[in-house]
Write an enzyme that holds these catalytic residues in place. Structure first.
Site, mmCIF file in Angstrom:
data_model
loop_
_atom_site.group_PDB
_atom_site.id
_atom_site.type_symbol
_atom_site.label_atom_id
_atom_site.label_comp_id
_atom_site.label_asym_id
_atom_site.label_seq_id
_atom_site.Cartn_x
_atom_site.Cartn_y
_atom_site.Cartn_z
ATOM 1 N N HIS A 52 0.793 -1.193 0.210
ATOM 2 C CA HIS A 52 -0.055 -0.010 0.036
ATOM 3 C C HIS A 52 1.056 1.391 0.019
ATOM 4 C CE1 HIS A 52 -3.939 -1.963 1.967
ATOM 5 N NE2 HIS A 52 -3.244 -2.775 0.848
ATOM 6 N N GLU A 54 0.912 3.784 1.761
ATOM 7 C CA GLU A 54 1.647 4.197 3.271
ATOM 8 C C GLU A 54 2.752 3.307 3.644
ATOM 9 O OE1 GLU A 54 -3.063 4.768 3.661
ATOM 10 O OE2 GLU A 54 -1.695 3.558 2.453
ATOM 11 N N CYS A 82 -5.658 1.951 6.032
ATOM 12 C CA CYS A 82 -6.522 0.595 6.581
ATOM 13 C C CYS A 82 -5.789 0.050 7.840
ATOM 14 C CB CYS A 82 -6.242 -0.477 5.352
ATOM 15 S SG CYS A 82 -4.519 -1.019 5.269
ATOM 16 N N CYS A 85 -2.034 -0.722 7.379
ATOM 17 C CA CYS A 85 -1.091 0.661 7.357
ATOM 18 C C CYS A 85 -1.264 1.549 8.687
ATOM 19 C CB CYS A 85 -1.726 1.489 6.040
ATOM 20 S SG CYS A 85 -1.462 0.927 4.737
#
Length: 156
Positions: A52, A54, A82, A85
């Protein structure tokens, strides 16, 4: 630079990701006014569901700083992080999260998001991270709209 400028950099990174057939998420990590990392989601390119924006930014910021401790930094994300993350943000000791779109925006675009908000994660986990949500939200949601118009877009 200001929060607005850093978030707009995250938005630019997210748009670059969309143009590269990646997912519409961008993240920037800043400490002491200096950008340590500015990245977009690379899940499809790397065939790694943990890549992701992040997490990718945290990995690059840690390399740039030469440490896993990112205390004193702010993470700017085009969408609410999420749970995976958020946990990575907590473990990296990032002080502050500034995000634009919310989980429901990602779900509305077709992503299978877990509905556990950052505020819930903070409360349940006892994290001290400061959270600023909905920052430049409409501009961040526009990234999802552009993603939705792309032929062959891939969700996860």
């Amino acid at each position: 630079m200001s929060d607005e400028q850093f978030m707009r950099l995250a938005i630019r990174r997210a748009m670059e990701g969309v143009e590269e057939d990646q997912s519409p998420f961008g993240a920037v990590i800043v400490r002491g006014g200096q950008v340590l990392a500015a990245d977009h989601n690379i899940v499809w390119r790397s065939t790694d569901p943990t890549a992701h924006a992040e997490v990718h930014a945290i990995r690059n910021a840690c390399r740039a700083a030469g440490t896993i401790d990112l205390s004193g930094s702010t993470l700017y994300a085009t969408c609410e992080p999420c749970p995976m993350c958020f946990a990575a943000i907590h473990w990296a000791r990032i002080d502050r999260i500034v995000f634009g779109a919310v989980i429901a925006d990602a779900q509305g675009c077709g992503f299978r998001e877990l509905t556990l908000s950052n505020e819930q994660m903070k409360s349940l986990g006892g994290s001290s991270v400061q959270i600023v949500g909905g920052f430049l939200r409409e501009e961040c949601v526009e990234v999802f709209r552009r993603f939705e118009r792309r032929p062959g877009r891939r969700l996860y």
